[in-house]
Design a protein around this motif. Structure first.
Motif: not given
Ligand SMILES: [Zn+2]
Length: 305
Positions: A55-60, A31-38
């Motif tokens: 790496k989160c590809y929603a918020c980079q 789970v991305c701690p910055f934007c919650g992307e899963t």
């Molecule tokens: Zn993110």
């Protein structure tokens, strides 16, 4: 120094340690701690990449499972954190900061930091009042007396008061009374629909609604009358005090609540309930994320919802 046997892979290998922590804190995947992307999340597996990097590809943004947990902003390897956590869960009276220091071969400051962060994981999150309709709650206080050898700050007292509540068949909750009275702590932590059992101390006498309080009079030599007694807490206080004297000689007032949370945690996950050391460490680990150290009163309506 006798080194406890910590042979499981997550105590020895950093990648295994990350996998172990991720399984606890991300049961459904990263789970991305910055934007919650899963879903749009990649693993960075380069040769020089540090373990667990995603790496989160929603918020980079890059992140690991350590973010937003007690393991954040520490350079200590995750497998060493897990070793400390295991030992603190497996030792009935706790582990001295000095022992953590020797074990990890780190600075005193790091050992102290790690110990308190683990206590934070052990502390309950937001919890409502203890007890309720049909529940019996035992309440008792004890004084924590400091060793005359302990150096005291000018404002510190030699005796500090601790109040514990335990729901029979349920959890214990302890608090340092600081300058609060027993009654104000009871208002915050006790559900007044409970049945309260105590010793004969004055402050409990008019606190509960009529018929909801029973006490034994220690001054008359009465300790048990049916199920009216404070023996559950006497037993708990005795373990706490042995830890205090034998292990944490320098438990300061400022941190007393954290040590109490540690002893409460072990009591609430004790072997008698069928929980072994490994399971206890596992429970502590799930508390590494999103827990507050302070006990917060929850509105009664909210608590019952
Ligand atoms: Zn993110």
């Amino acid at each position: 120094m006798a080194r406890p046997v910590l042979n499981a892979p997550h105590f020895q290998d950093e990648a295994a340690a990350f996998a172990y922590v991720e399984a606890h804190l991300w049961p459904n995947g990263p789970v991305c701690p910055f934007c919650g992307e899963t879903s749009r999340i990649g693993r960075l597996n380069g040769k020089t990449t540090r373990p667990g990097l995603c790496k989160c590809y929603a918020c980079q943004k890059p992140f690991t499972v350590r973010m937003g947990t007690i393991f954040e902003s520490s350079h200590l390897a995750l497998r060493l954190w897990l070793q400390v956590m295991h030992l603190m869960c497996a030792s009935k009276k706790g582990i001295a900061t000095r022992q953590i220091q020797r074990m990890l071969q780190c600075s005193m400051k790091t050992a102290w930091f790690v110990g308190h962060r683990v206590r934070l994981a052990m502390a309950p999150g937001a919890v409502g009042p203890i007890g309720g309709q049909g529940k019996t709650v035992e309440a008792d206080e004890t004084f924590v007396t400091k060793s005359p050898k302990t150096r005291r700050q000018p404002h510190e007292r030699a005796n500090v008061q601790v109040l514990s509540l335990v729901e029979r068949g349920g959890n214990v909750r302890s608090m340092y009374l600081d300058h609060r009275s027993v009654r104000s702590a009871l208002y915050q932590h006790l559900d007044r629909d409970s049945r309260l059992v105590t010793d004969g101390a004055q402050h409990y006498k008019t606190f509960m609604p009529v018929g909801k309080h029973e006490s034994v009079d220690h001054s008359k030599g009465e300790y048990v009358r049916g199920d009216v007694h404070t023996n559950t807490l006497e037993g708990f206080f005795s373990i706490f005090k042995r830890g205090l004297v034998g292990v944490y000689q320098h438990m300061s007032e400022a941190h007393l609540d954290k040590y109490l949370a540690e002893f409460d945690f072990r009591q609430n996950t004790r072997a008698k309930l069928g929980i072994n050391d490994e399971q206890r460490a596992s429970i502590a680990l799930t508390g590494a994320k999103g827990k507050r150290l302070t006990y917060r009163t929850t509105d009664r309506a909210e608590a019952q919802a």
